[in-house]
Scaffold this motif. Structure first.
Motif, PDB file in Angstrom:
ATOM      1  N   ARG A  67       0.841  -1.187   0.000  1.00 48.66           N
ATOM      2  CA  ARG A  67       0.000   0.000   0.000  1.00 48.66           C
ATOM      3  C   ARG A  67       0.882   1.244   0.000  1.00 48.66           C
ATOM      4  O   ARG A  67       2.067   1.174   0.343  1.00 48.66           O
ATOM      5  CB  ARG A  67      -0.965  -0.008   1.173  1.00 48.66           C
ATOM      6  CG  ARG A  67      -0.329   0.028   2.518  1.00 48.66           C
ATOM      7  CD  ARG A  67      -1.379  -0.144   3.626  1.00 48.66           C
ATOM      8  NE  ARG A  67      -0.794   0.068   4.929  1.00 48.66           N
ATOM      9  CZ  ARG A  67      -0.047  -0.817   5.581  1.00 48.66           C
ATOM     10  NH1 ARG A  67       0.202  -1.990   5.043  1.00 48.66           N
ATOM     11  NH2 ARG A  67       0.448  -0.539   6.766  1.00 48.66           N
ATOM     12  N   TYR A  68       0.273   2.342  -0.406  1.00 52.20           N
ATOM     13  CA  TYR A  68       0.998   3.610  -0.431  1.00 52.20           C
ATOM     14  C   TYR A  68       0.063   4.735  -0.027  1.00 52.20           C
ATOM     15  O   TYR A  68      -1.159   4.618  -0.145  1.00 52.20           O
ATOM     16  CB  TYR A  68       1.592   3.878  -1.822  1.00 52.20           C
ATOM     17  CG  TYR A  68       0.559   4.215  -2.868  1.00 52.20           C
ATOM     18  CD1 TYR A  68       0.262   5.535  -3.185  1.00 52.20           C
ATOM     19  CD2 TYR A  68      -0.143   3.219  -3.530  1.00 52.20           C
ATOM     20  CE1 TYR A  68      -0.694   5.846  -4.134  1.00 52.20           C
ATOM     21  CE2 TYR A  68      -1.088   3.516  -4.479  1.00 52.20           C
ATOM     22  CZ  TYR A  68      -1.365   4.833  -4.783  1.00 52.20           C
ATOM     23  OH  TYR A  68      -2.322   5.140  -5.720  1.00 52.20           O
ATOM     24  N   THR A  69       0.646   5.806   0.483  1.00 48.73           N
ATOM     25  CA  THR A  69      -0.095   7.021   0.789  1.00 48.73           C
ATOM     26  C   THR A  69       0.627   8.187   0.123  1.00 48.73           C
ATOM     27  O   THR A  69       1.831   8.117  -0.136  1.00 48.73           O
ATOM     28  CB  THR A  69      -0.203   7.277   2.307  1.00 48.73           C
ATOM     29  OG1 THR A  69       1.099   7.317   2.861  1.00 48.73           O
ATOM     30  CG2 THR A  69      -1.029   6.199   2.995  1.00 48.73           C
ATOM     31  N   TYR A 114       5.524   4.112   0.979  1.00 43.02           N
ATOM     32  CA  TYR A 114       5.137   2.755   0.611  1.00 43.02           C
ATOM     33  C   TYR A 114       5.346   1.823   1.797  1.00 43.02           C
ATOM     34  O   TYR A 114       6.333   1.943   2.517  1.00 43.02           O
ATOM     35  CB  TYR A 114       6.037   2.223  -0.509  1.00 43.02           C
ATOM     36  CG  TYR A 114       5.957   2.939  -1.827  1.00 43.02           C
ATOM     37  CD1 TYR A 114       5.204   2.415  -2.873  1.00 43.02           C
ATOM     38  CD2 TYR A 114       6.681   4.105  -2.061  1.00 43.02           C
ATOM     39  CE1 TYR A 114       5.158   3.037  -4.113  1.00 43.02           C
ATOM     40  CE2 TYR A 114       6.637   4.742  -3.296  1.00 43.02           C
ATOM     41  CZ  TYR A 114       5.878   4.191  -4.310  1.00 43.02           C
ATOM     42  OH  TYR A 114       5.845   4.810  -5.531  1.00 43.02           O
ATOM     43  N   VAL A 115       4.434   0.860   1.956  1.00 47.46           N
ATOM     44  CA  VAL A 115       4.616  -0.242   2.907  1.00 47.46           C
ATOM     45  C   VAL A 115       4.302  -1.520   2.146  1.00 47.46           C
ATOM     46  O   VAL A 115       3.161  -1.767   1.749  1.00 47.46           O
ATOM     47  CB  VAL A 115       3.702  -0.115   4.145  1.00 47.46           C
ATOM     48  CG1 VAL A 115       3.924  -1.298   5.081  1.00 47.46           C
ATOM     49  CG2 VAL A 115       3.948   1.196   4.867  1.00 47.46           C
ATOM     50  N   PHE A 152       8.314  -4.152   4.532  1.00 42.02           N
ATOM     51  CA  PHE A 152       9.384  -3.288   4.036  1.00 42.02           C
ATOM     52  C   PHE A 152       8.806  -1.920   3.703  1.00 42.02           C
ATOM     53  O   PHE A 152       7.707  -1.810   3.172  1.00 42.02           O
ATOM     54  CB  PHE A 152       9.993  -3.927   2.787  1.00 42.02           C
ATOM     55  CG  PHE A 152      11.070  -3.100   2.152  1.00 42.02           C
ATOM     56  CD1 PHE A 152      12.356  -3.092   2.665  1.00 42.02           C
ATOM     57  CD2 PHE A 152      10.797  -2.335   1.031  1.00 42.02           C
ATOM     58  CE1 PHE A 152      13.353  -2.340   2.078  1.00 42.02           C
ATOM     59  CE2 PHE A 152      11.794  -1.580   0.429  1.00 42.02           C
ATOM     60  CZ  PHE A 152      13.064  -1.573   0.959  1.00 42.02           C
ATOM     61  N   THR A 153       9.529  -0.842   4.019  1.00 45.60           N
ATOM     62  CA  THR A 153       9.051   0.504   3.712  1.00 45.60           C
ATOM     63  C   THR A 153       9.979   1.194   2.721  1.00 45.60           C
ATOM     64  O   THR A 153      11.173   0.890   2.647  1.00 45.60           O
ATOM     65  CB  THR A 153       8.946   1.368   4.983  1.00 45.60           C
ATOM     66  OG1 THR A 153      10.234   1.489   5.570  1.00 45.60           O
ATOM     67  CG2 THR A 153       7.960   0.771   5.975  1.00 45.60           C
ATOM     68  N   ALA A 154       9.408   2.119   1.953  1.00 45.00           N
ATOM     69  CA  ALA A 154      10.171   2.893   0.976  1.00 45.00           C
ATOM     70  C   ALA A 154       9.452   4.227   0.780  1.00 45.00           C
ATOM     71  O   ALA A 154       8.331   4.412   1.251  1.00 45.00           O
ATOM     72  CB  ALA A 154      10.275   2.138  -0.345  1.00 45.00           C
ATOM     73  N   THR A 155      10.118   5.138   0.101  1.00 45.70           N
ATOM     74  CA  THR A 155       9.527   6.448  -0.167  1.00 45.70           C
ATOM     75  C   THR A 155       9.723   6.810  -1.631  1.00 45.70           C
ATOM     76  O   THR A 155      10.527   6.203  -2.346  1.00 45.70           O
ATOM     77  CB  THR A 155      10.165   7.543   0.702  1.00 45.70           C
ATOM     78  OG1 THR A 155      11.552   7.636   0.380  1.00 45.70           O
ATOM     79  CG2 THR A 155       9.985   7.258   2.184  1.00 45.70           C
TER      80      THR A 155
END
Length: 88
Positions: free
Chosen positions: A47-49, A57-58, A63-66
């Motif tokens: 998912r993303y916001t 992003y998650v 795992f997280t990213a931007t």
């Protein structure tokens, strides 16, 4: 805010692709994403916001990213993705 465009949020929904077409990231209107790498479909999903022109992003594994939209280009960690144009 999820991926839908808002008053002060970038419109990010659609397919984003690296210049060589190897990585294809689809940002869905419900705030989910599906990323393909080469022949590997759904290599990453999650998912993303969107906040302004910034994306968080998650991945479904945690795992997280931007990412950030600048001049119509998505800079996602070390990737540079371009919005895929639909044929007219």
């Amino acid at each position: 805010m999820t991926g839908t465009a808002g008053d002060d949020h970038a419109d990010v929904v659609g397919m984003w692709v690296t210049a060589d077409g190897h990585i294809r990231q689809e940002l869905l209107p419900d705030g989910r994403y599906d990323e393909a790498r080469g022949e590997r479909r759904s290599a990453y999903t999650g998912r993303y916001t969107v906040t302004g022109s910034h994306l968080d992003y998650v991945d479904d594994t945690g795992f997280t990213a931007t990412g950030d939209i600048r001049d119509g280009v998505l800079y996602h960690e070390h990737l540079v993705l371009y919005r895929e144009q639909k044929p007219s």
